[in-house]
Motif scaffolding. Structure first.
Motif, PDB file in Angstrom:
ATOM      1  N   SER A 156       8.335   8.040  -1.311  1.00 35.93           N
ATOM      2  CA  SER A 156       9.026   8.201  -2.683  1.00 35.93           C
ATOM      3  C   SER A 156       8.564   8.910  -3.750  1.00 35.93           C
ATOM      4  N   PHE A 159      10.151  12.067  -4.091  1.00 31.36           N
ATOM      5  CA  PHE A 159      11.590  12.451  -3.962  1.00 31.36           C
ATOM      6  C   PHE A 159      12.183  11.467  -5.056  1.00 31.36           C
ATOM      7  N   MET A 167      15.248  12.812   1.069  1.00 29.51           N
ATOM      8  CA  MET A 167      14.063  11.648   1.485  1.00 29.51           C
ATOM      9  C   MET A 167      14.811  11.140   2.771  1.00 29.51           C
TER      10      MET A 167
END
Lengths: 462, 436
Positions: A156, A159, A167
C-alpha cells in the motif's frame, strides 16, 4: 558503530548492527543499508509510523527488507505500524533480534539481484521478497486512517489516492501468474471518485431527495381489516385499533406487522422503498449505490511459483523498449553500470550516476496523449546535446532518464543535472500548462561498496 | 312435433284460458316478470326522461367538478396483479380528469408485482407503491391505500380493469349532484366477451343484471353493491366507517355501512369500465359461489340489525335487504318447490311445459335485450350479444340458480366463506371468532 546514525547501538553477542532509534528526525536512510536490524521507539507513534513507512517505501533491498522492531512498553501499537514491523517488544532485548536477523539474512542470501525498469514489477518483486523473507502472507490490515479502510503492508505504500485500483490490478496480475494464492476476506464498495471505502449510505425520499426520514411499522388488525402505521394504534401503553377500539393482544393471532413505511419530514411523502444514496466522507461526492466500485479484499499467500519468483525476480515481459538516439537500452545501461562499479572497486576511484524523473501523473499522461512520445524525444534530444559524449544515457519506462558520468564526481553531476532540470521543467510546463508537475533528480556516487542493482533502485525510487 | 305442441297449447287454452297458463307459470308471471322485466322497462323509461330533463343539472355538476378540480386518490389493491398495472397506468393517462394520484397496493404478491410496481414508481407512472410483505386480504390492502391517500375522493379499481376516457370524470359527477352521495358504483362491462362462450354469456348477463339491474335499484335508492372493480367514495365518509371490512363481499358491505350513517349510494351507468370475466365455467362457478355466500354472511348475519326497528333501521337499507334476500334467497328455495310441484302435478305435460317455458323466457329475455339496447352507449358492439339470448334461460334460470342455492346452503349451514382462500386464514379465523 555507524556514526551517521542518530541512535543507540544495542550490544549483542553476535555483534550485529542493531540500533535503537528514538529520534526520527534527520535520519538519512542511506546509512541504514549496512544495518542488521532496527528497534524503533514508539514513544512518538506518528513519527514512528512515518519512519517505518519510509523504510518500507524504499526500493533499496537492504533497506526495505531491514528487520524492524517496535519498542512499546505497554505493547500497544497501532495496527498500521505493527503491520509494517517484524514484531513488538516491550523491553530492549538484542539477542532474539540478532537471532531473527540471522534467519532473515539466510533468506536474503537466496535472493538474486533483479534489474527491471518496469515500476509495477519492481513493486511486485519487492512485495514478493518481503513475504518470502518473512515467510508470511500478505494480509490486509484494518486501518481507518487509509481511505480504503484496509492496508496491505509494504504494498500500500506505493499506491496512494487515485492509484488504488492499480494496486488491485497488480495483485490480480500476481494471482493470475500463480505467484499468489488468494483467500476471500471482505468486499468493499468504493467511491467512484476517490476510491474511498468510507461511504455513508443514506435512505432518501424518492420525491425530494431528503434523507430526513422516519420509519414506522404498519399494523394490520385482522378483525376489522384496519391497517395503518403503529402510531395510529398507540394509546398510552397499549395498542388499540383506531377503527374498532379493540386492544391488540397477540401478534400473529389478532394482528401482524406486514411491512414498514417511511415518511419524509421534508415533503411528507410516504413510501416504502427509499432510494439509497451514497456520500463519500473523503471527497464528499454524493451518488447512487450502483455507481460504487465493488472491490474484493483477499489475503494473499505465496505459492511455490511465487517463492521461486521472489528469489529470482519477476521477469519483465517482452516488449519493445523505446531507445532514443544516442541512448542505450536499460539492459545495456545496467551492464555499463555493473562494469563501472567493478572498475571503481578495483581502482578505488569514484564516478557518479544520476537520474531525472519526470514524475508525470496518470492525468498528465492522459492530457499529453499522443504528444507524449514527441515530448520524450524532445527531452532526450536536449539531454543528449547537453551531456558529454563520455556519459551514458538511458530512458526507463517510468519516465526517468538515467545517466552514468564516469568523469564527474557526484557534486559536479548534480550541478549539471540541476541546470538541465530547469529547462526540462520549462519544457514540461509548456506542454502541460495547468499541471503542477515537478520533475526531480537524484545523484549518487558509484563506489565499490554499493552494488549496481542497489544503485538502480536508488535512482528509481521517488 | 310442432303440430303436437300447438295441439297441446290450444287444448290447454281452450280448457282453462290464459289464466291457466299464467297459473302454470306463476313463478314467472307473478314474481319474475313484474320485478325483473316490467319494473326494468318502467324505470328505464323514467330514467331516460329524467336524463333528458336533468341534462342541464348534470352539465352544471360537471362544470362544478372541473371548476373545483378536487384532488382524488385512485387506489388499486391486489395480489399478483403486476402484469396489469402498466396497462392500467396507460388507461388512466388517457382520462379526461387528470388531477389524481395513483396508489397501487401489493398485497403480498408472490410474482414479480413488487419489481414491476417499483419500476413504475421510479418512472413516475404511479405515485405511491405500498406493499404488505404478509398478505392481509383485499380489505386491508384497500384500507392501506385509503390510509395513505390524500385525495378528497377515493376511486377504487381492480388492476385488470380498463376505462372509457371519461370514466373517472363520470363517476365523480354525482358527488356534485347531491351532497348526500358518498358512494358511486361504476358500470362494469365485460372486456373479453369474445374469449369464450362463458365470457360471452356473462357479457349479456352483466348488461342485464349489472347495468340495467343496478340502474333500477339505484333509481329506488336501494343500489346494493359498488363493485370493487370501479367505485368512487367520499374520503370523509370512508374514514367515518373505517374503510372496508373483511371480505368476501366487502363491496356490498360498504354500501350498507355508508347508508347506515345516512349517506346515499348510487350507480352511475355512464361511468363505464371494462373488466375480464372468467372464461371457464369452473372459474365462474367458484366466483359466483363466493359472491352468493357473501349475501348470507353480510345481509343475513352481519347486518341483520337493519331489520330491527330500534337498532340500525334504515328504510332504504331495509328495502334493499328485503329485495335482495327475497328475490334471491327465498325465491331460489321457492323455485325448487315450484319445479317439484310442476313435475309432480303436471308430469304428463312436461313435454309441453318445457318448450313453452323456453319460449316465454326467451321472449322475455329478448324484450329485456331490446331495453338494454335502448340504453346502451355502444349498441354497435353489443347488439351481437343477441346470439346468447337462447342460452340465457338455461344460464340464468338453471345454472346460476343452482350455483346460488348451493352457496346459500354452504354458507347458512357450514359457514364456508370463512374457509375461502380468497381471504388469508388468519383474518377469516378472527372474523369467524367475532361473528363478522
Amino acid at each position: 558503530m555507524i556514526k551517521e546514525i542518530n541512535g543507540k547501538r544495542l550490544d549483542n553477542e553476535q555483534n550485529k548492527e542493531i540500533y535503537l532509534i528514538s529520534d526520527f528526525s534527520e535520519q538519512d536512510l542511506k546509512h541504514f543499508v549496512l544495518l542488521d536490524a532496527l528497534v524503533l521507539d514508539y514513544n512518538y507513534p506518528q513519527a514512528c509510523l512515518e519512519f517505518i513507512r519510509k523504510i518500507r517505501s524504499s526500493f533499496i533491498e537492504s533497506i526495505y527488507l531491514l528487520p524492524v522492531y517496535i519498542l512499546s512498553i505497554n505493547s500497544k501499537v497501532d495496527s498500521y505500524t505493527q503491520s509494517l514491523s517484524d514484531g513488538i517488544i516491550n523491553s530492549v532485548q538484542a539477542e532474539p533480534i540478532a537471532f531473527y536477523t540471522d534467519k532473515l539474512r539466510k533468506k536474503r542470501d537466496n535472493l538474486v539481484p533483479i534489474s527491471t525498469n518496469d515500476p509495477r514489477l519492481r513493486i511486485l518483486n519487492k512485495v514478493l521478497r518481503f513475504l518470502y523473507t518473512r515467510e508470511s502472507n500478505l494480509t490486509p490490515v484494518v486501518y481507518a486512517g487509509f481511505p480504503l479502510g484496509y492496508i496491505y503492508p509494504v504494498l500500500s505504500e506505493h499506491f496512494q489516492g487515485n492509484e488504488i485500483l492499480s494496486m488491485f490490478d497488480l495483485l490480480k496480475f500476481a494471482r493470475d501468474k500463480d505467484y499468489l494464492r488468494q483467500r476471500f476476506i471482505d468486499k468493499l464498495h468504493l467511491c467512484n471518485n476517490c476510491y474511498s471505502a468510507f461511504i455513508n449510505y443514506r435512505e432518501t425520499c424518492p420525491k425530494c431527495g431528503s434523507f430526513d426520514l422516519f420509519t414506522q411499522n404498519l399494523i394490520h388488525h385482522f378483525v376489522c381489516a384496519y391497517i395503518g402505521p403503529e402510531s395510529d394504534f398507540i394509546r398510552e401503553e397499549n395498542l388499540v385499533c383506531p377503527k374498532c377500539n379493540k386492544i391488540l393482544r397477540h401478534i400473529g393471532v389478532d394482528y401482524d406487522k406486514p411491512s414498514m413505511v417511511y415518511t419524509c419530514n421534508n415533503c411528507r411523502n410516504i413510501f416504502q422503498e427509499p432510494l439509497m444514496n451514497t456520500f463519500c466522507f473523503h471527497c464528499t461526492k454524493e451518488g447512487v449505490v450502483e455507481q460504487l466500485i465493488d472491490q474484493e479484499i483477499y489475503t494473499y499467500e505465496l505459492t511455490e511459483i511465487g517463492r521461486d519468483i521472489a528469489q529470482g525476480g519477476v521477469k519483465q515481459e517482452e516488449r519493445s523498449e523505446i531507445v532514443m538516439p544516442g541512448f542505450v537500452s536499460f539492459a545495456t545501461f545496467t551492464t555499463f553500470l555493473k562494469f563501472e562499479v567493478e572498475r571503481n572497486k578495483a581502482s578505488n576511484s569514484m564516478s557518479s550516476i544520476g537520474s531525472i524523473m519526470l514524475n508525470l501523473t496518470s492525468a498528465d499522461r492522459d492530457k499529453l496523449g499522443s504528444k507524449m512520445n514527441h515530448l520524450i524525444r524532445e527531452i532526450s534530444e536536449f539531454l543528449r546535446k547537453n551531456t558529454l559524449s563520455t556519459e551514458i544515457l538511458s530512458f526507463t519506462t517510468n519516465n526517468s532518464f538515467l545517466i552514468i558520468s564516469p568523469d564527474n564526481e557526484p557534486a559536479t553531476l548534480e550541478i549539471n543535472l540541476s541546470n538541465l532540470l530547469v529547462s526540462v521543467h520549462k519544457l514540461l510546463i509548456s506542454n502541460l500548462p495547468y499541471s503542477e508537475i515537478q520533475p526531480s533528480l537524484i545523484v549518487q556516487a558509484i563506489e565499490g561498496r554499493t552494488s549496481h542493482i542497489e544503485l538502480i533502485n536508488m535512482m528509481l525510487s521517488k | 312435433m310442432n303440430v303436437s305442441f300447438w295441439d297441446w297449447f290450444f287444448w290447454y287454452i281452450d280448457t282453462g284460458g290464459f289464466s291457466k297458463i299464467i297459473n302454470l307459470f306463476w313463478y314467472f308471471f307473478y314474481l319474475e316478470l313484474p320485478r325483473f322485466m316490467l319494473l326494468d322497462v318502467v324505470v328505464l323509461v323514467i330514467l331516460k326522461i329524467k336524463n333528458v330533463l336533468g341534462h342541464k343539472k348534470y352539465e352544471i355538476a360537471r362544470q362544478r367538478l372541473f371548476i373545483e378540480k378536487p384532488f382524488i386518490s385512485i387506489i388499486v389493491p391486489g395480489k399478483n396483479e403486476g402484469r396489469h398495472i402498466y396497462k392500467l397506468t396507460k388507461a388512466l393517462r388517457e382520462q379526461t380528469y387528470k388531477n389524481f394520484e395513483l396508489i397501487v397496493i401489493d398485497d403480498g404478491s408472490t410474482d414479480d408485482t413488487h419489481t414491476i410496481g417499483l419500476s413504475l414508481l421510479k418512472s413516475g407512472l404511479i405515485d405511491k407503491f405500498l406493499r404488505n410483505d404478509e398478505r392481509g386480504g383485499k380489505a386491508s390492502a384497500a384500507n392501506l391505500g385509503l390510509r395513505f391517500s390524500s385525495g378528497k375522493y377515493i376511486v377504487h379499481l381492480d388492476a385488470d380493469t380498463s376505462f372509457d376516457r371519461d370514466a373517472i370524470e363520470r363517476i365523480l359527477i354525482p358527488f356534485y349532484l347531491d351532497e348526500k352521495i358518498a358512494g358511486i358504483g361504476g358500470n362494469i362491462k365485460v372486456l373479453n366477451r369474445k374469449a369464450s362462450l362463458c365470457a360471452g354469456i356473462q357479457s349479456f348477463e352483466y348488461l342485464q343484471t349489472l347495468t340495467v339491474g343496478r340502474m333500477v335499484t339505484s333509481f329506488f335508492g336501494i343500489y346494493r353493491i359498488i363493485s370493487g372493480a370501479f367505485g368512487a367514495f367520499k374520503k370523509d365518509a370512508l374514514m367515518q366507517i373505517g374503510g372496508w371490512d373483511i371480505g368476501p363481499g366487502l363491496d356490498g358491505d360498504i354500501t350498507v355501512k355508508l347508508r347506515k350513517i345516512g349517506y346515499k349510494v348510487v350507480f352511475e351507468h355512464r361511468a363505464i369500465a371494462l373488466t375480464n370475466a372468467p372464461e371457464k365455467f369452473r372459474a365462474l362457478t367458484k366466483q359466483r359461489l363466493r359472491w352468493s355466500k357473501s349475501m348470507i354472511r353480510f345481509r343475513v348475519r352481519k347486518h341483520k340489525d337493519v331489520f330491527v326497528p330500534n337498532q340500525n333501521f334504515n328504510l332504504l337499507n331495509f328495502i334493499a335487504f328485503f329485495d335482495n334476500i327475497f328475490f334471491n334467497l327465498i325465491l331460489d328455495f321457492l323455485w325448487f318447490y315450484y319445479i317439484i310441484q310442476i313435475i309432480i302435478y303436471n308430469f304428463e305435460f312436461l313435454g309441453f311445459i318445457i318448450p313453452l317455458k323456453f319460449i316465454i323466457y326467451t321472449i322475455a329475455i329478448f324484450a329485456q335485450y331490446l331495453v338494454i339496447m335502448a340504453v346502451s352507449e355502444r349498441r354497435k358492439q353489443e347488439y351481437q350479444l343477441a346470439i346468447y339470448i337462447p342460452a340465457m334461460m338455461l344460464y340464468a334460470g338453471y345454472y346460476m340458480r343452482i350455483v346460488r342455492t348451493i352457496a346459500y346452503v354452504q354458507e347458512l349451514f357450514f359457514f364456508k366463506s370463512y374457509k375461502d382462500p380468497w381471504n388469508p386464514k388468519k383474518t377469516s379465523d378472527q372474523a369467524l371468532e367475532h361473528g363478522l
